[in-house]
Scaffold this motif. Structure first.
Motif, PDB file in Angstrom:
ATOM      1  N   THR A   1      -7.058 -51.215  39.951  1.00 21.24           N
ATOM      2  CA  THR A   1      -5.756 -51.787  40.263  1.00 21.24           C
ATOM      3  C   THR A   1      -5.738 -53.249  39.819  1.00 21.24           C
ATOM      4  O   THR A   1      -6.713 -53.970  40.055  1.00 21.24           O
ATOM      5  CB  THR A   1      -5.488 -51.715  41.778  1.00 21.24           C
TER       6      THR A   1
ATOM      7  N   HIS B   1      -3.759 -58.639  41.308  1.00 25.81           N
ATOM      8  CA  HIS B   1      -2.705 -59.138  42.180  1.00 25.81           C
ATOM      9  C   HIS B   1      -1.598 -58.119  42.429  1.00 25.81           C
ATOM     10  O   HIS B   1      -0.476 -58.490  42.804  1.00 25.81           O
ATOM     11  CB  HIS B   1      -2.138 -60.437  41.611  1.00 25.81           C
ATOM     12  N   ASN B   2      -1.916 -56.863  42.234  1.00 25.05           N
ATOM     13  CA  ASN B   2      -0.991 -55.798  42.601  1.00 25.05           C
ATOM     14  C   ASN B   2      -1.387 -55.302  43.997  1.00 25.05           C
ATOM     15  O   ASN B   2      -2.369 -54.586  44.160  1.00 25.05           O
ATOM     16  CB  ASN B   2      -1.066 -54.648  41.591  1.00 25.05           C
ATOM     17  N   PHE B   3      -0.612 -55.694  44.989  1.00 25.10           N
ATOM     18  CA  PHE B   3      -0.900 -55.298  46.369  1.00 25.10           C
ATOM     19  C   PHE B   3       0.093 -54.248  46.869  1.00 25.10           C
ATOM     20  O   PHE B   3       0.283 -54.076  48.072  1.00 25.10           O
ATOM     21  CB  PHE B   3      -0.881 -56.535  47.282  1.00 25.10           C
ATOM     22  N   LEU B   4       0.733 -53.563  45.940  1.00 23.51           N
ATOM     23  CA  LEU B   4       1.671 -52.500  46.285  1.00 23.51           C
ATOM     24  C   LEU B   4       0.912 -51.175  46.331  1.00 23.51           C
ATOM     25  O   LEU B   4       0.424 -50.690  45.317  1.00 23.51           O
ATOM     26  CB  LEU B   4       2.797 -52.425  45.247  1.00 23.51           C
ATOM     27  N   GLY B   5       0.786 -50.576  47.478  1.00 25.33           N
ATOM     28  CA  GLY B   5       0.093 -49.302  47.596  1.00 25.33           C
ATOM     29  C   GLY B   5      -1.416 -49.480  47.713  1.00 25.33           C
ATOM     30  O   GLY B   5      -1.937 -50.591  47.865  1.00 25.33           O
ATOM     31  N   LYS B   6      -2.127 -48.369  47.596  1.00 26.75           N
ATOM     32  CA  LYS B   6      -3.575 -48.389  47.765  1.00 26.75           C
ATOM     33  C   LYS B   6      -4.242 -49.069  46.576  1.00 26.75           C
ATOM     34  O   LYS B   6      -3.933 -48.776  45.425  1.00 26.75           O
ATOM     35  CB  LYS B   6      -4.113 -46.962  47.904  1.00 26.75           C
ATOM     36  N   ARG B   7      -5.158 -49.967  46.873  1.00 24.80           N
ATOM     37  CA  ARG B   7      -5.881 -50.696  45.823  1.00 24.80           C
ATOM     38  C   ARG B   7      -7.228 -50.024  45.583  1.00 24.80           C
ATOM     39  O   ARG B   7      -7.910 -49.609  46.518  1.00 24.80           O
ATOM     40  CB  ARG B   7      -6.086 -52.153  46.245  1.00 24.80           C
TER      41      ARG B   7
END
Length: 443
Positions: A276, A279-285
């Protein structure tokens, strides 16, 4: 009489010209890849289409020569060839010779490989030593950043070769893709070719077995992740230029896999293909992805190895939430560590690179054995200190080293009392520090 002398002289001249012509077709290698009991992988790259094969023989019995299949290198495969010496006996040392277009191509250094020993049910496992390192930057001034070259100290490859390890473990950033490379297949293949052809690297390639995983720079741009648009091409390039024995995901995705050397098992992980974005903290990392993580847990539980080395491009137990460390993905990291604890998996040690300095970390765990994480970096790239805000509370005292370096890891002793010895070496081959870890301490 003179006529025969002249004819023989002409023949020798013709022979030398022919030999030189075939040698000029050699771009890089040959390289020794994986070793198994009855099979070894051999790799080579030419400058243009050519027929290549290898003759090989047991070093102690040179009169009995065998040949690999002959294959033709093609532009589609970057003129690389991966062939198998598959008529081996376990536990033997072999000498080999490269042929291009039917002519022997001599190298000014030994060309050797070994088959693994069939020790099971017969004896204690043999002792062995392997080298490991990461971050090998090879300069190309025309496309590098202006100013002081980022790569230096290529003699470290000569130093590693002189140590005569059984194999070399490449921990990622084994080549550095540049801005000029990322967007095209030709650029990516050029960078892999340019790195592999490094003069100082050739003797090491020719007589030491090699295994590899990748990190961001041989996968894509700095801090690259699953969104990298050309990840299928870099996956193709990795498989063209390395000779790992398997890829557990098959031909679908990623480059993770495993291999064994005597009683030790290595799990080569892919920390980029499924990652992931930082800096994508949308949804499961995720760092490894669900499929790879499940495979790893299953494979660790199945393994009977004395030591289980988890090989990954970035640090695992460093508690600081650094970008590109496993701690930046705390939920998945905890899932892995929890599985190791709950399944009572013994002998786990983490091996990684990336940081441009070397350090050994140790995480004590209540009620079970401690986890060690050995970071070894860099080989030739620029060095870097830890970040000022880093939590170094898990660092084993006096193991931080901020110069070009590699490590030698040895496993020896009887089957019931195996001992791992870690020796960190500088680029001249001088020991910086050492640490012994008994298998009995990791249960």
């Amino acid at each position: 009489m003179k006529k025969h002398v002249y004819l023989f002289a002409y023949f020798l001249i013709f022979l030398n010209i022919t030999t030189y012509a075939q040698a000029s077709l050699l771009q890089a290698g040959p390289m020794v890849g994986y070793s198994e009991m009855v099979e070894v992988a051999l790799w080579v790259q030419t400058t243009k289409p050519a027929k290549v094969k290898f003759m090989y023989w047991e070093t102690a019995a040179p009169q009995q020569k065998r040949s690999t299949e002959e294959v033709t290198t093609t532009q589609e495969k970057a003129f690389t060839a991966l062939v198998k010496a598959d008529q081996l006996q376990p536990g033997k040392k072999y000498t080999y010779e490269l042929y291009i277009n039917g002519n022997s191509v001599k190298r000014p250094y030994p060309l050797q490989f070994q088959s693994q020993t069939l020790w099971q049910w017969r004896s204690d496992p043999p002792e062995f030593t392997f080298a490991m390192g990461s971050c090998a930057y090879i300069n190309e001034p025309e496309v590098d950043r202006p100013g002081k070259p980022y790569g230096s100290g290529y003699e470290i490859f000569t130093t590693i070769h002189q140590q005569k390890p059984d194999f070399m473990l490449w921990m990622g950033d084994n080549t550095y893709l540049r801005e000029v490379d990322w967007n095209t297949r030709s650029g990516i293949l050029h960078r892999y070719t340019h790195t592999r052809a490094t003069k100082e690297l050739q003797p090491l390639l020719g007589s030491i077995h090699h295994y590899a995983t990748w990190d961001d720079h041989d996968f894509g741009p700095d801090n690259a992740d699953r969104s990298f648009w050309n990840k299928e091409i870099t996956k193709e390039a990795f498989k063209l230029f390395w000779a790992n024995p398997n890829y557990a995901s098959g031909e679908k995705e990623g480059i993770y896999g495993t291999f064994q050397w005597n009683d030790v098992q290595f799990f080569l992980l892919d920390n980029r293909y499924y990652k992931t974005p930082n800096h994508n903290f949308l949804g499961k990392r995720t760092l490894l992805g669900a499929d790879q993580l499940q495979w790893l847990i299953d494979a660790l539980i199945f393994s009977k190895a004395t030591f289980k080395f988890i090989v990954i491009g970035n640090q695992v137990i460093n508690p600081t939430k650094l970008e590109d460390s496993y701690t930046f993905y705390p939920e998945e990291k905890e899932e892995l560590l929890k599985a190791i604890r709950q399944a009572n998996i013994p002998g786990v040690v983490f091996l990684d690179g990336d940081r441009h300095h070397s350090v050994l970390m140790k995480m004590d765990r209540e009620g079970t054995y401690p986890l060690y994480d050995l970071t070894v970096s860099p080989l030739t790239a620029g060095v870097a200190k830890p970040w000022p805000e880093e939590d170094l509370s898990l660092m084993v005292p006096n193991t931080m080293f901020i110069e070009h370096n590699f490590a030698l890891l040895s496993v020896k002793g009887p089957r019931t009392d195996r001992v791992l010895t870690i020796r960190l070496m500088n680029d001249k081959g001088t020991e910086v520090w050492s640490k012994e870890i008994k298998a009995s301490e990791l249960k």
